[in-house]
Design a protein around this motif. Structure first.
Motif, PDB file in Angstrom:
ATOM      1  N   UNK A   1       9.259   5.426  15.791  1.00 56.02           N
ATOM      2  CA  UNK A   1       8.959   4.120  15.201  1.00 56.02           C
ATOM      3  C   UNK A   1       7.820   4.242  14.167  1.00 56.02           C
ATOM      4  N   UNK A   2       6.788   5.005  14.497  1.00 53.40           N
ATOM      5  CA  UNK A   2       5.651   5.158  13.567  1.00 53.40           C
ATOM      6  C   UNK A   2       6.088   5.888  12.295  1.00 53.40           C
ATOM      7  N   UNK A   3       6.888   6.945  12.445  1.00 50.64           N
ATOM      8  CA  UNK A   3       7.360   7.689  11.266  1.00 50.64           C
ATOM      9  C   UNK A   3       8.126   6.745  10.347  1.00 50.64           C
ATOM     10  N   UNK A   4       8.963   5.904  10.962  1.00 43.70           N
ATOM     11  CA  UNK A   4       9.803   4.985  10.183  1.00 43.70           C
ATOM     12  C   UNK A   4       8.945   3.881   9.548  1.00 43.70           C
ATOM     13  N   UNK A   5       8.118   3.231  10.384  1.00 43.51           N
ATOM     14  CA  UNK A   5       7.357   2.077   9.879  1.00 43.51           C
ATOM     15  C   UNK A   5       6.335   2.467   8.818  1.00 43.51           C
ATOM     16  N   UNK A   6       5.766   3.670   8.935  1.00 45.24           N
ATOM     17  CA  UNK A   6       4.735   4.084   7.978  1.00 45.24           C
ATOM     18  C   UNK A   6       5.339   4.771   6.758  1.00 45.24           C
ATOM     19  N   UNK A   7       6.659   4.873   6.717  1.00 41.28           N
ATOM     20  CA  UNK A   7       7.316   5.489   5.562  1.00 41.28           C
ATOM     21  C   UNK A   7       6.975   6.957   5.406  1.00 41.28           C
ATOM     22  N   UNK A   8       6.826   7.654   6.532  1.00 43.97           N
ATOM     23  CA  UNK A   8       6.531   9.087   6.455  1.00 43.97           C
ATOM     24  C   UNK A   8       7.703   9.775   5.739  1.00 43.97           C
ATOM     25  N   UNK A   9       7.418  10.683   4.810  1.00 44.22           N
ATOM     26  CA  UNK A   9       8.500  11.283   4.019  1.00 44.22           C
ATOM     27  C   UNK A   9       9.333  12.296   4.812  1.00 44.22           C
ATOM     28  N   UNK A  10      10.208  11.765   5.659  1.00 48.42           N
ATOM     29  CA  UNK A  10      11.066  12.621   6.490  1.00 48.42           C
ATOM     30  C   UNK A  10      12.336  12.963   5.698  1.00 48.42           C
ATOM     31  N   UNK A  11      12.546  14.250   5.438  1.00 51.89           N
ATOM     32  CA  UNK A  11      13.774  14.685   4.774  1.00 51.89           C
ATOM     33  C   UNK A  11      14.836  15.005   5.805  1.00 51.89           C
ATOM     34  N   UNK A  12      14.415  15.703   6.859  1.00 51.53           N
ATOM     35  CA  UNK A  12      15.319  16.053   7.961  1.00 51.53           C
ATOM     36  C   UNK A  12      14.578  15.815   9.271  1.00 51.53           C
ATOM     37  N   UNK A  13      15.291  15.313  10.259  1.00 51.30           N
ATOM     38  CA  UNK A  13      14.661  15.007  11.548  1.00 51.30           C
ATOM     39  C   UNK A  13      15.390  15.741  12.655  1.00 51.30           C
ATOM     40  N   UNK A  14      14.639  16.526  13.427  1.00 52.34           N
ATOM     41  CA  UNK A  14      15.214  17.237  14.574  1.00 52.34           C
ATOM     42  C   UNK A  14      14.612  16.628  15.837  1.00 52.34           C
ATOM     43  N   UNK A  15      15.466  16.104  16.701  1.00 53.45           N
ATOM     44  CA  UNK A  15      14.988  15.493  17.953  1.00 53.45           C
ATOM     45  C   UNK A  15      15.249  16.444  19.106  1.00 53.45           C
ATOM     46  N   UNK A  16      14.204  16.743  19.856  1.00 56.13           N
ATOM     47  CA  UNK A  16      14.305  17.734  20.928  1.00 56.13           C
ATOM     48  C   UNK A  16      13.836  17.127  22.242  1.00 56.13           C
ATOM     49  N   UNK A  17      14.547  17.459  23.304  1.00 61.08           N
ATOM     50  CA  UNK A  17      14.159  17.012  24.650  1.00 61.08           C
ATOM     51  C   UNK A  17      14.747  18.010  25.640  1.00 61.08           C
ATOM     52  N   UNK A  18      14.834  17.619  26.915  1.00 66.32           N
ATOM     53  CA  UNK A  18      15.365  18.546  27.915  1.00 66.32           C
ATOM     54  C   UNK A  18      16.898  18.575  27.843  1.00 66.32           C
ATOM     55  N   UNK A  19      17.490  19.476  28.611  1.00 63.64           N
ATOM     56  CA  UNK A  19      18.958  19.583  28.660  1.00 63.64           C
ATOM     57  C   UNK A  19      19.576  18.261  29.127  1.00 63.64           C
TER      58      UNK A  19
END
Ligand code: NAP
Length: 341
Positions: A22-40
Motif C-alpha cells: 500500500x505504501x509503495x503504491x500510495x507514495x508513487x514509488x517508482x516500481x518497474x517490476x514487483x516480486x512478491x515472496x512468502x512461504x510455500x
C-alpha cells in the motif's frame, strides 16, 4: 540502475507486507517490476498492486535475480538466512526484523532523524523497533532542543504489532465472549490462547518479547539500545515497561523524559509542532489528545498530554501514538527505500 526499480517484498502476505504494498503504491514509488515472496503456503496466490494481480512466489535463495531493492518483513531468521542472498544478487535490503539492527555495519534509520546514515550502508539497512521509532518521532526533536538524559516509559501496544495471527486471536476471543453472552465480570474465556501467553481480549499483558536476566524484556531494552544508535547519543538511558493491550492497531507510549536543559512548555510545544511526520493534538480541556483509533492508518505520529513532569528536574511528560504498521514498519521502510533513489 534505471529510474524504475525492481522491488521485492519478502513476507508480502503478512501484516507489514500488505502495508508495504500500500505504501509503495500510495507514495508513487517508482516500481518497474514487483516480486512478491512468502512461504510455500502462499505460493501461487495473488495480491493486487496498482490494480494488477501479482502472483506470490515461494522465497528461495534464487529469488533475488535482478532485484534492486528488497523489503524484508518475514521475521529475524528469514532475514538472517536470506538477506545475504539478496545482497549477493545486487539488491539493497531494508530489513524490518530485529536481526541486523545493532550490527555496527548496518545503519538503523528513521529518515526524519538520521537519513544521512543510509549512505554508509553495505547492502543492508535496518528498520527500527516499532515502539522505539514512534517514541523517537517526538523525543528526538525535544532532544535537539533540550538534550535528553533519560526516559521512563510505558507502552500500550496493539496486537497487529505481533502479526496477522495475533489480530485473529483478539478478534476470535472477542467474538467468543460476545457469542457466549457473558457478563462483564466473566471475561475469562475457556478457550486457550495460541499467540500470547495469556488471553489478550479484555486484558493487559506486561510481557512483550522474551525476558532477559535483568528482568526487562528484549522489547523494553530496544528503546535504549536502538535509541542510542539512531540519535547518535551513546549516553541515552531508558527504563521501559512494554504492555500488550487489546487494541488492533497503533501503539501508544507514555513517556517521562529528563533533559539537560530546563524545559519550557511553550518551546516544547513549538518544537514538536514543527517536527516532520508528527502532529500535536493537545487540548485536554476539549478531550483532544492522540488516540489509537484515530491514528490507525495515518502516516503521521501524534503527541499530546504535554506537561512539565512533576517528579523530574527538567522533565517533560507526554503521550505519543503512532501506527506501528506504518511508521513503525512499512512506511519507514519505504521512506528508507526512497532515500536510496
Ligand atoms: P506476520 O503477519 O506474521 O507475517 C509474516 C510474513 O512472513 C508472512 O508474509 C509469511 O508468509 C512470511 N513467512 C513466514 N515464514 C516464511 C518462510 N519460511 N519463508 C518465507 N516467508 C515466510 O508478521 P508481521 O507482523 O508482518 O511481521 C513481519 C516482520 O516485521 C517481523 O520480523 C516483525 O518483527 C517485523 N515488524 C513487525 C511490525 C508490526 O507492527 N507487525 C513492526 C515492526 C517490525 P505466509 O503468509 O506465506 O506464511
Amino acid at each position: 540502475m534505471s529510474n524504475l526499480k525492481h522491488v521485492a517484498v519478502v513476507g508480502a502476505t503478512g501484516a507489514v507486507g500488505v502495508e508495504m504494498l500500500r505504501c509503495l503504491e500510495q507514495r508513487g514509488f517508482p516500481v518497474g517490476q514487483l516480486t512478491l515472496l512468502a512461504s510455500a503456503r502462499s505460493a501461487g496466490k495473488k495480491m493486487k498492486f496498482k490494480g494488477e494481480d501479482v502472483t506470490i512466489q515461494e522465497l528461495t535463495p534464487e529469488s533475488f535475480a535482478g532485484v534492486e531493492i528488497a523489503l524484508f518483513s518475514a521475521g529475524g531468521s528469514i532475514s538472517r538466512d536470506f538477506a545475504p542472498h539478496a545482497v549477493k544478487a545486487g539488491a539493497v535490503v531494508v530489513d524490518n526484523s530485529s536481526f541486523y539492527r545493532m550490527d555496527p555495519k548496518v545503519p538503523l534509520v528513521v529518515p526524519e532523524i538520521n537519513a544521512a546514515d543510509v549512505k554508509g550502508h553495505q547492502g543492508i539497512i535496518a528498520n527500527p523497533n516499532c515502539t522505539t521509532a514512534i517514541s523517537l518521532m517526538a523525543l528526538y526533536p525535544l532532544h535537539q532542543a533540550f538534550g535528553v538524559k533519560r526516559i521512563f516509559a510505558s507502552s500500550y501496544q496493539a496486537v497487529s504489532g505481533t502479526g496477522a495471527q495475533a489480530i485473529e486471536e483478539l478478534a476470535k476471543q472477542t467474538r467468543e465472549w460476545a457469542a457466549e453472552n457473558r457478563a462483564w465480570d466473566a471475561a475469562k474465556l475457556a478457550s486457550q490462547p495460541h499467540v500470547y501467553p495469556h488471553q489478550i481480549a479484555f486484558n493487559a499483558i506486561p510481557h512483550v518479547d522474551s525476558f532477559l536476566d535483568s528482568g526487562y524484556t528484549k522489547e523494553e531494552m530496544k528503546m535504549e539500545n536502538e535509541g542510542r544508535k539512531i540519535m547518535h547519543h551513546p549516553g541515552f538511558r531508558a527504563s521501559v515497561t512494554c504492555v500488550r493491550i487489546p487494541v488492533f492497531r497503533a501503539h501508544s507510549i507514555a513517556i517521562s523524559a529528563e533533559f539537560e536543559k530546563p524545559v519550557d512548555l511553550a518551546q516544547a510545544r513549538a518544537v514538536l509542532a514543527s517536527a516532520p511526520g508528527l502532529d500535536v493534538i493537545d487540548d485536554p480541556a476539549s478531550k483532544h489528545y492522540p488516540l489509537a483509533l484515530d491514528i490507525a492508518g495515518r502516516d503521521n505520529c501524534a503527541v499530546g498530554r504535554l506537561r512539565l513532569d512533576c517528579a523530574l528536574d527538567n522533565g517533560l511528560a507526554f503521550w505519543v501514538v503512532g501506527d506501528q504498521l506504518l511508521k513503525g514498519a512499512a512506511l519507514n521502510a519505504v521512506q528508507i527505500a526512497e532515500c536510496l533513489l
